[in-house]
Design an enzyme around this catalytic site. Structure first.
Site, PDB file in Angstrom:
ATOM      1  N   CYS A  37       0.745  -1.298   0.114  1.00  0.00           N
ATOM      2  CA  CYS A  37       0.074   0.029   0.009  1.00  0.00           C
ATOM      3  C   CYS A  37       0.810   1.293  -0.021  1.00  0.00           C
ATOM      4  CB  CYS A  37      -0.767  -0.058   1.246  1.00  0.00           C
ATOM      5  SG  CYS A  37      -1.984  -1.439   1.497  1.00  0.00           S
ATOM      6  N   HIS A  47      -9.693   2.755  -1.208  1.00  0.00           N
ATOM      7  CA  HIS A  47      -8.026   2.459  -1.107  1.00  0.00           C
ATOM      8  C   HIS A  47      -7.655   1.723  -2.267  1.00  0.00           C
ATOM      9  CE1 HIS A  47      -4.507   1.068   0.826  1.00  0.00           C
ATOM     10  NE2 HIS A  47      -5.026   0.019   1.667  1.00  0.00           N
TER      11      HIS A  47
END
Length: 380
Positions: free
Chosen positions: A53, A324
């Site tokens: 991420c 996300h």
């Protein structure tokens, strides 16, 4: 590039961040070359970045270092992720497993299930992680430990989620635009106690890009729209006891970023943190020093991190509502903060924003993020 007013031939190098395309589409390498040559770029150095991420913020860090070294004057950093494949749902969920050490998943699962023992509903220890939402179970375990250590409540976590869902109603680029109350958040289905669905980030597609330059490059661009990277800090998993949160890798990255920027946490006006779950926001504002260790829950519930509060956090809606898209998330956070520092955020504008901080975590090893990047921005 249009926003920066930079021509394609002025870009000296590019960093391209992506995590999922290798697994989901079998494009196992040269993803940046595929994407950028299709746009007409040719001959320039293109670097592919995969750091879970934290991929695109890691790309920014590498580009920042190259600019500081004088290797280039103007560069491009992009992050992009296609995560939603309705025809490949099993593979879509299994792709998350790559964000941790796949050889240690059962050991990681077993360890996490025990750290918050005695808090909330009885948890099955040693369950089948293959049938779970693994990362939400990770965050739920950490949340239960935090509850045990500091008295954090499910309602405080729900407040963080409700705040961000309400913020996202002001963000036209957010995945969700529906405000939620604390009770509405609590009434959504439980994913892993104490986390309900509204406290968990969705599956998202998305992309972001930024033009970075040094002082020489800025002479070619519109200085009036420039935002400065004042300092960055990067770290990876720290060998520590689960309860030793003062040594958390994000706290280490924040300390490095603040030192590089010459600031203290008290000077920060607006923050974007990596709230893949709403508990993560409570943990990360403590790691960033916005409040004392263990006070993230009460600090959030007091309204201090809401728009109009002492230090607004995730006015974009955060990951739980804005979305996300893994490799794009770090740059999307920076886009929000640049918008804030330029005074262009409209109804979600933080008044007087001059110093902004982005915290972006990636993956998970043992008891914390595998990678952490903290970025300090200001309006030079």
């Amino acid at each position: 590039m249009l926003d920066a007013g930079v021509a394609q031939d002025a870009v000296g190098a590019a960093w391209f961040s992506n995590v999922r395309q290798g697994q989901m589409e079998a494009q196992n390498s040269i993803r940046g070359q595929c994407a950028l040559t299709a746009m007409g770029f040719g001959g320039l150095p293109i670097f592919n970045v995969e750091n879970a991420c934290a991929s695109s913020s890691s790309g920014v860090y590498q580009a920042y270092a190259a600019l500081k070294a004088g290797l280039f004057d103007v560069v491009l950093v992009a992050g992009t992720e296609k995560m939603f494949y309705p025809e490949k749902r099993q593979a879509m969920m299994e792709a998350f497993f790559g964000g941790t050490d796949i050889h240690e998943m059962q050991n990681t699962w077993n360890g996490l299930q025990s750290i918050g023992a005695g808090i909330g509903p009885e948890q099955e220890i040693g369950g089948d992680w293959k049938q779970q939402s693994f990362f939400m179970d990770v965050y739920a375990s950490l949340a239960r430990m935090h509850m045990k250590l500091y008295g954090t409540t499910q309602e405080q976590i729900a407040f963080a989620a409700a705040k961000n869902h309400t913020h996202s109603a002001l963000n036209p680029l957010a995945q969700y635009n529906t405000p939620m109350t604390l009770q509405e958040v609590l009434q959504t289905p439980t994913i892993a106690w104490p986390l309900t669905r509204a406290m968990c980030a969705p599956i998202s597609d998305g992309a972001a890009a930024a033009v970075l330059c040094n002082e020489n490059g800025l002479k070619q661009l519109n200085r009036a729209r420039a935002v400065r990277i004042r300092g960055m800090g990067v770290s990876s998993t720290v060998h520590r006891a689960a309860q030793a949160l003062e040594s958390h890798c994000v706290a280490l990255a924040a300390s490095r970023a603040y030192s590089a920027a010459g600031i203290s946490a008290k000077e920060i006006n607006v923050v974007e943190v990596h709230d893949a779950s709403s508990f993560a926001e409570i943990l990360q504002i403590e790691n960033l020093g916005l409040c004392a260790r263990g006070e993230g829950g009460p600090f959030t519930a007091s309204g201090s991190t809401s728009l109009g509060g002492q230090c607004p956090v995730n006015v974009s809606g955060g990951l739980v509502s804005k979305g996300h898209p893994i490799a794009a998330t770090g740059l999307i956070q920076m886009h929000e903060l640049v918008t804030q520092l330029r005074g262009e955020a409209g109804a979600r504008q933080v008044n007087g924003a001059r110093i902004a901080v982005a915290e972006n975590g990636g993956g998970f090893i043992r008891i914390e993020d595998a990678a952490a990047v903290v970025t300090v921005l200001d309006r030079a």
